[in-house]
Design an enzyme around this catalytic site. Structure first.
Site, PDB file in Angstrom:
ATOM      1  CB  CYS B 408     -21.566   7.860   8.611  1.00  0.00           C
ATOM      2  SG  CYS B 408     -22.880   7.989   7.384  1.00  0.00           S
ATOM      3  CG  HIS B 452     -24.598   5.876  11.070  1.00  0.00           C
ATOM      4  ND1 HIS B 452     -23.906   7.042  10.820  1.00  0.00           N
ATOM      5  CD2 HIS B 452     -23.918   5.256  12.087  1.00  0.00           C
ATOM      6  CE1 HIS B 452     -22.861   7.119  11.610  1.00  0.00           C
ATOM      7  NE2 HIS B 452     -22.834   6.029  12.399  1.00  0.00           N
ATOM      8  CG  ASP B 468     -20.455   5.051  14.545  1.00  0.00           C
ATOM      9  OD1 ASP B 468     -19.831   5.488  13.551  1.00  0.00           O
ATOM     10  OD2 ASP B 468     -21.643   5.328  14.776  1.00  0.00           O
TER      11      ASP B 468
END
Lengths: 319, 651
Positions: B408, B452, B468
């Site tokens: 991430c 995250h 995202d």
């Protein structure tokens, strides 16, 4: 420094016992059996208990300060366990009873053995008994007999000292204690003198005793010339290739000692008693028969431990 | 007392003392440096062997150098002697060295009480239910050791059986302990400084470097537990924002905390209320679901609607918030636009070129540029891995055109740089995403491994929109969590059925946190709310505590004072008769047997002479005639006693 402190503590205790009898239970001696109950068991924290309390306090403040609830919970648990241990210390003594005391015999100056008979319905562990300088620790299930040695100094009746019974079971944090003051005295025999002359016996007692064959059959032995035929064990000899003769024990003939108070005019009172005590001891050791004549009492001829004890006890209680 | 304190330890006591110290060492082992733990364990073992097998004492010349070595090693490792971790290490070390000179009962007592203290210190590091239970069990050997120091015990049982009485004692102490725990007034503010932790816990940081999360992603300790008013949001909306990072220096993104700026406006279309219970992080940020509308007490909203607490979160922190899940955040960007376009000069030329080329291709269609970037991640041969290859100076160039693997942090960072290069205001947001919905407890468990990073881009008319990029590469990361995203790359305990069991078990930890760890001064004040008292002040609490202690002691005394007589019906009947006779003036004397007593009573009460003689014969027969009394004769005795008349003596 340390001895000073101890002396100070001793003095404080003596003062407390004089001024605060209710606190220390300076009890009158009481008849047996003595059962310990809640009215007479006291609990105080031990030094270690106080230290542990301080430690708990530190942990408590630390846990509160850091808002650490887990530590706080466990500290509370440890503290509550400490309180519970106090109850257990009490329970160790509660219901314990001293049912009887048997005393042995001892001459003045030697320790006298006491047998204390304790009983309890529940099992107890780590009960301690302090008697003067001696300290005992014992576990108890049902009944138990405890042997104590009591120091003696002079002849005569000796009142039993106050016994302290206590316990710091289970964790050593609290000390539960109580006094046992049995209304019982023990007799201390007079101390025999170390050395001295043998008794001077009256003339008629000096007659030579004829040696007499003993009455008791001791053993069988081989026949020797000169043995009386009536001593031959015929039945036993029939099963044997030689003649067997019954051998009889012939105790050395001994004079009877008639010990008299009035025969010792030259000595003072205690010295007389000490001498008589020595003679009694000698007579008993030599297996003599002896009697004892005292100013107001007469003990007839006899021998054996019971006779000896009776004589010694009579001597012990002479005024 | 002094005499018994100086008696040498018997082997059993010494074993128990050594066992207690071993328990302390084992409980502290997780946060001691491994070499210290191993050394102390071997000192403990050697000392035990030396005293038990060789019956020897430790020479005095050895003790002082060992002590000096302990102090030196702790100072050189931690930098100082004070503070939580070095303090605990020092306490454990001193305790183990104490065993070297443990020869008498007094030594053992000192050692064991200090062991209790050190056990409590282990709770500074971990207050979970498991840790607390383990520490409570660790108290058993010290208690058993203290017990074994008392002289005059019965023959000691096997070693492990020595632990049971301590267990019983602690169990008996539990009710009072719970009362005291509830009622002990908590401090509103600490008396002295909170413990400073030497080591920083791995957690979200206000600085994000690609691959900086790797420590965090394998740390599966709980980070927060969240309960919702109403149904929980679906998995792909469970984004917990912590830091909004706007500044990039070529290698890392940083969050700049500016306290006195008004939060940007938000137009909320849909809101949700929820309660967060945050595990200690030693940081000030409070993660929030999406965009919070207001800050909880003791915290404030920053410009980009991050929630920053006034003090670092050193203990479990509960807060309730309302957040917008559908919203327009900062609809007008105004003069701040340049700030979200910042890029360091002289880095990542190929990435910047790519971003500019998109702008050239799509013109003013920002949304199309975003889609182009996501398509690149999805179709460009990118791989999701927790162990990516290291990146060079031009990190984003290396990542986008060379290694094409990462997680991430890499994706959000690269995406944000691309957007800025294309002229779209963009920023990196870190926090948590996902979590396990515990249906039984009705709460969402978010672990540190759910950490995250994602991006937010500002689109005209929409405000800040969450994008995202990781989802483009590995949708499972978002829908199913970190474990599903990287199969085989996580430690064994984070995968499969074990993880799901641990997720279910976590409800116990939640109850523990709610009931015990979260029971603070505030909750305590509301303790008596069910009884109509809104605010319980400390003096009331202290009074209640005193009452509780008195009650507990009374209950204890009632238990202690109760005398349990053996169940002997014949004796009970005799007692009853004794009471009746005593009322008529014939009390049994101490030491008087039943026969003498009843004969005396018969003489003194001529009217009852025959009855009493008969009763005496019955009793004696019951007692002494048969080894086992027959039930008929027993009943006859009981009946006779019951019918025995009490006649007042008239003198």
């Amino acid at each position: 420094m340390r001895s000073n402190l101890r002396r100070l503590a001793q003095r404080a205790r003596v003062w407390a016992e004089r001024r605060l009898p209710a606190l220390t239970r300076l009890r009158q001696p009481e008849p047996l059996p003595i059962e310990l109950g809640r009215r007479r068991i006291y609990i105080v924290p031990t030094t270690f208990g106080l230290g542990f309390g301080v430690l708990l306090l530190v942990m408590l403040v630390g846990a509160l300060n850091y808002a650490n609830n887990a530590a706080l919970l466990l500290t509370c648990m440890l503290g509550a366990a400490t309180a519970a241990s106090m109850l257990l210390a009490f329970r160790t003594l509660d219901g314990l009873s001293l049912r009887g005391i048997r005393a042995g015999h001892a001459v003045a100056g030697e320790p006298l053995e006491l047998v204390l008979d304790f009983a309890a319905q529940r099992a107890r562990e780590s009960v301690r008994l302090d008697c003067a300088s001696e300290s005992l620790a014992f576990a108890l299930q049902g009944t138990t007999e405890l042997r104590l040695r009591l120091a003696t100094t002079r002849r005569g009746w000796l009142a039993l000292p106050r016994l302290r019974i206590w316990s710091s079971w289970p964790l050593g944090l609290f000390r539960a204690w109580s006094w046992l003051h049995p209304q019982q005295s023990v007799l201390v025999w007079p101390r025999p003198e170390a050395a001295g002359p043998p008794p001077v016996l009256p003339g008629d007692a000096r007659e030579r005793l004829r040696p007499q064959p003993g009455e008791e059959l001791a053993a069988l032995r081989d026949y020797r010339r000169g043995d009386a035929p009536r001593h031959i064990a015929w039945k036993a000899s029939a099963r044997h290739h030689d003649l067997l003769v019954k051998d009889f024990d012939r105790p050395e003939p001994r004079e009877t000692w008639r010990l008299e108070w009035d025969a010792l005019r030259a000595l003072d009172r205690e010295a007389r008693i000490a001498r008589l005590a020595r003679w009694l001891g000698d007579a008993e050791a030599q297996g003599r028969r002896y009697s004892l004549q005292l100013p107001h009492e007469r003990i007839d001829i006899g021998s054996g431990p019971a006779h000896y004890a009776r004589c010694m006890s009579t001597l012990a209680v002479l005024p | 007392m002094t005499k018994s304190a100086a008696t040498p330890l018997d082997p059993r006591s010494f074993d128990l003392v050594a066992f207690g110290l071993a328990a302390v060492l084992a409980l502290h082992a997780p946060h001691l440096p491994w070499w210290l733990g191993v050394t102390l364990a071997s000192i403990l073992g050697l000392r035990w062997w030396q005293r038990r097998r060789q019956r020897a004492r430790t020479p005095a010349w050895l003790k002082l150098p060992l002590l000096a070595a302990l102090l030196l090693s702790i100072v050189s490792w931690y930098g100082n002697l004070f503070g939580q971790a070095p303090g605990a290490a020092l306490a454990v070390g001193l305790l183990v060295l104490k065993l070297l000179e443990t020869e008498t009962a007094r030594d053992a007592r000192v050692g064991m009480s200090f062991a209790c203290f050190t056990l409590m210190a282990a709770l500074l590091f971990d207050q979970s239910l498991t840790a607390t239970t383990t520490v409570a069990l660790g108290l058993l050997p010290p208690l058993a050791a203290l017990r074994s120091l008392e002289p005059g015990r019965r023959a000691p049982p096997a070693l492990w059986r020595e632990l049971l009485p301590g267990f019983g004692l602690l169990a008996a102490a539990l009710p009072l302990a719970l009362l005291a725990f509830l009622l002990l007034p908590r401090l509103n503010s600490p008396l002295w400084g909170a413990p400073n932790t030497g080591e920083q816990r791995t957690g979200l940081s206000d600085r994000m470097t690609p691959a900086g999360f790797t420590q965090l992603l394998v740390d599966d300790s709980p980070a927060l537990r969240v309960g919702f008013d109403g149904p929980p949001p679906p998995p792909d909306l469970r984004y917990f924002r912590a830091y909004v990072m706007g500044h990039y220096d070529g290698s890392s993104w940083t969050y700049r905390d500016v306290a006195n700026q008004l939060p940007v406006p938000v137009e909320a279309a849909q809101t949700i209320r929820y309660h967060v219970s945050l595990e200690p992080t030693r940081q000030r940020v409070l993660p929030t679901l999406d965009v919070p509308l207001a800050a909880p007490p003791g915290a404030s909203l920053r410009r980009d609607r991050e929630v920053i607490a006034d003090k670092p979160v050193d203990s479990l922190r509960d807060y309730t918030l309302e957040s917008a899940t559908r919203y327009r955040l900062e609809p007008k960007l105004g003069r701040h636009r340049a700030r979200w376009l910042q890029l360091p000069a002289g880095f990542d030329p190929r990435t910047l070129a790519l971003g500019r080329s998109w702008r050239a291709r799509y013109g003013s269609d920002d949304a199309a540029i975003v889609q182009a970037a996501l398509a690149l991640f999805h179709d460009g041969g990118f791989r999701y891995t927790l162990a990516p290859a290291p990146l060079g100076r031009d990190a984003m160039d290396d990542f986008l055109f060379d290694t094409r693997e990462g997680f991430c942090e890499h994706y959000s960072s690269a995406f944000t740089v691309l957007m800025r290069a294309a002229g779209i205001p963009a920023r990196v947001v870190t926090g948590y995403q996902g979590g396990y919905w515990n249906a039984l407890g009705g709460y969402l468990l978010v672990r540190n491994s759910d950490a995250h990073a994602w991006s937010e881009v500002w689109l005209a008319g929409h405000g800040w929109v969450r994008v995202d990029p990781t989802a483009a590469v590995r949708p499972q990361r978002i829908s199913m969590g970190a474990a599903a995203a990287a199969p085989g790359q996580l430690p064994w305990y984070q995968s499969g059925w074990l993880q799901s069991m641990r997720n279910r078990w976590d409800i116990v930890n939640r109850w523990w946190n709610l009931g015990v760890n979260g029971f603070d001064a505030l909750r305590q004040r509301g303790l008596l709310k069910p009884f109509g008292i809104r605010d319980t002040d400390p003096s009331t609490l202290a009074l209640l505590l005193a009452v509780a202690c008195v009650l507990a002691m009374a209950a204890g005394l009632a238990w202690v004072w109760r005398r349990r007589e053996p169940e002997d019906p014949a004796r009970t009947a005799l007692r009853q008769l004794e009471r009746k006779l005593a009322r008529q003036g014939v009390a049994r004397l101490a030491g008087e047997g039943p026969r003498d007593y009843l004969q005396r009573a018969a003489r003194m009460l001529p009217a009852q002479h025959d009855r009493l003689t008969e009763l005496m014969h019955r009793y004696l027969e019951l007692r002494y005639a048969h080894p086992e009394p027959t039930s008929e004769s027993l009943r006859a005795l009981q009946r006779a006693v019951r019918d025995f008349p009490v006649v007042r003596m008239v003198k």
